[in-house]
Design a protein around this motif. Structure first.
Motif, PDB file in Angstrom:
ATOM      1  N   SER A 130       0.832  -1.205   0.000  1.00 61.24           N
ATOM      2  CA  SER A 130       0.000   0.000   0.000  1.00 61.24           C
ATOM      3  C   SER A 130       0.864   1.252   0.000  1.00 61.24           C
ATOM      4  O   SER A 130       0.519   2.257  -0.630  1.00 61.24           O
ATOM      5  CB  SER A 130      -0.949   0.001   1.203  1.00 61.24           C
ATOM      6  OG  SER A 130      -0.231  -0.093   2.408  1.00 61.24           O
ATOM      7  N   PHE A 131       2.025   1.192   0.665  1.00 58.84           N
ATOM      8  CA  PHE A 131       2.922   2.342   0.671  1.00 58.84           C
ATOM      9  C   PHE A 131       3.476   2.604  -0.731  1.00 58.84           C
ATOM     10  O   PHE A 131       3.565   3.752  -1.170  1.00 58.84           O
ATOM     11  CB  PHE A 131       4.076   2.120   1.648  1.00 58.84           C
ATOM     12  CG  PHE A 131       5.111   3.228   1.609  1.00 58.84           C
ATOM     13  CD1 PHE A 131       4.847   4.450   2.200  1.00 58.84           C
ATOM     14  CD2 PHE A 131       6.327   3.050   0.959  1.00 58.84           C
ATOM     15  CE1 PHE A 131       5.782   5.470   2.158  1.00 58.84           C
ATOM     16  CE2 PHE A 131       7.257   4.058   0.916  1.00 58.84           C
ATOM     17  CZ  PHE A 131       6.995   5.276   1.514  1.00 58.84           C
ATOM     18  N   VAL A 132       3.851   1.535  -1.446  1.00 60.84           N
ATOM     19  CA  VAL A 132       4.382   1.689  -2.802  1.00 60.84           C
ATOM     20  C   VAL A 132       3.331   2.340  -3.706  1.00 60.84           C
ATOM     21  O   VAL A 132       3.627   3.285  -4.456  1.00 60.84           O
ATOM     22  CB  VAL A 132       4.825   0.321  -3.371  1.00 60.84           C
ATOM     23  CG1 VAL A 132       5.126   0.437  -4.859  1.00 60.84           C
ATOM     24  CG2 VAL A 132       6.052  -0.191  -2.632  1.00 60.84           C
ATOM     25  N   VAL A 133       2.101   1.840  -3.624  1.00 68.70           N
ATOM     26  CA  VAL A 133       1.017   2.415  -4.435  1.00 68.70           C
ATOM     27  C   VAL A 133       0.800   3.880  -4.068  1.00 68.70           C
ATOM     28  O   VAL A 133       0.684   4.760  -4.938  1.00 68.70           O
ATOM     29  CB  VAL A 133      -0.287   1.611  -4.236  1.00 68.70           C
ATOM     30  CG1 VAL A 133      -1.465   2.319  -4.913  1.00 68.70           C
ATOM     31  CG2 VAL A 133      -0.129   0.208  -4.791  1.00 68.70           C
ATOM     32  N   GLY A 134       0.770   4.167  -2.760  1.00 62.46           N
ATOM     33  CA  GLY A 134       0.571   5.543  -2.310  1.00 62.46           C
ATOM     34  C   GLY A 134       1.712   6.453  -2.710  1.00 62.46           C
ATOM     35  O   GLY A 134       1.501   7.598  -3.118  1.00 62.46           O
TER      36      GLY A 134
END
Length: 299
Positions: A130-134
């Motif tokens: 989720s951090f990578v996507v964000g």
């Protein structure tokens, strides 16, 4: 099932807080003759006083436990004091959308690092994805701002604003970690947040003697100042503290990526900041990041 419902309550509380925080840049733009230092010091300082007043009964019960962790209390209080000064100056220099985006987007990274190094907590695959996507979404949103009218001076200003946004992200993660650490030691969430913000108020409010000349120089400035202190700061941080009862600081700061979405939408439709298509793709990716964090609790 009960754990899921508690997790969901925490997520919803922090989402509402993030919506409120997302209005601060637009609200502050209506009092352009007030310095970013004064806006930050007043809103966070008065918000801190209100938090202390409303949580006074809990504080009387918890203050001894809090004083047993002076380093955590002082670190959190200093971070709360630095955060609004860096945050509002970042928005002033780089624009509402980018200043908010950088300040909030860097916080989950710093929060995860703090939890890993100090609290020895593992970082889950869900959080990493989720951090990578964000992060990709944040990058696209930043690159998507219309730069056609920027001079070299303006670009340098924006670069300084981005640096201050990173400092805001670090201090945001710092006080989120400190609040969570106090809660985990048995301190009530209201005591935790009000204690940190009360310490910050002792640092911030005296600075208004030098910076706060125009806070109440007009009815608009007065309304903006009071709104910022009572709604996003006081009410927003009550909700944030409640949410930290149920989720870790790294997850909480990641969920607050909704704040730059709100700030960007308001900046575009009310203030008139312009973004290219790539910027709106970034908005979609940030929304996906939020969805990934909200659907299923971490094990």
């Amino acid at each position: 099932m009960e754990n899921y419902h508690e997790h969901l309550k925490g997520v919803i509380a922090i989402i509402i807080a993030s919506f409120l925080w997302g209005t601060t840049g637009t609200a502050a733009s209506y009092s352009s003759d007030v310095s970013s230092f004064a806006i930050g010091a007043f809103s966070m300082g008065i918000g801190g006083v209100l938090l202390v007043i409303t949580a006074r009964k809990k504080l009387l019960l918890d203050y001894k436990v809090m004083l047993e962790q002076p380093k955590v209390l002082i670190l959190g209080g200093v971070c709360v004091a630095i955060y609004p000064l860096a945050f509002y100056t970042s928005m002033q220099l780089s624009g509402i959308a980018i200043g908010t985006v950088i300040s909030i987007a860097t916080a989950p990274f710093f929060a995860a690092i703090l939890e890993r190094i100090i609290s020895k907590k593992s970082i889950s695959l869900q959080w990493i994805l989720s951090f990578v996507v964000g992060a990709i979404g944040i990058a696209l949103l930043t690159l998507g701002k219309d730069q056609s009218n920027n001079t070299a001076y303006r670009i340098n200003q924006q670069s300084l604003g981005i640096l201050l946004g990173c400092i805001a992200g670090l201090t945001y993660a710092g006080y989120s970690w400190a609040a969570r650490r106090l809660i985990e030691s048995g301190v009530h969430s209201k005591s935790s947040m009000s204690g940190l913000f009360g310490c910050a108020a002792l640092l911030l409010l005296p600075s208004l003697w030098f910076t706060g000349d125009n806070l109440f120089s007009s009815s608009t400035n007065a309304l903006v100042s009071l709104y910022m202190a009572i709604i996003p700061m006081f009410l927003g941080y009550l909700l944030f503290g409640f949410g930290l009862n149920y989720i870790d600081a790294s997850k909480a700061t990641l969920i607050t990526l909704i704040e730059p979405l709100v700030a960007t939408i308001l900046a575009v439709f009310i203030i008139g900041e312009k973004f290219k298509v790539i910027g709106w793709i970034g908005v979609i990716l940030i929304s996906l990041c939020l969805l990934m964090q909200s659907i299923k609790p971490q094990n």
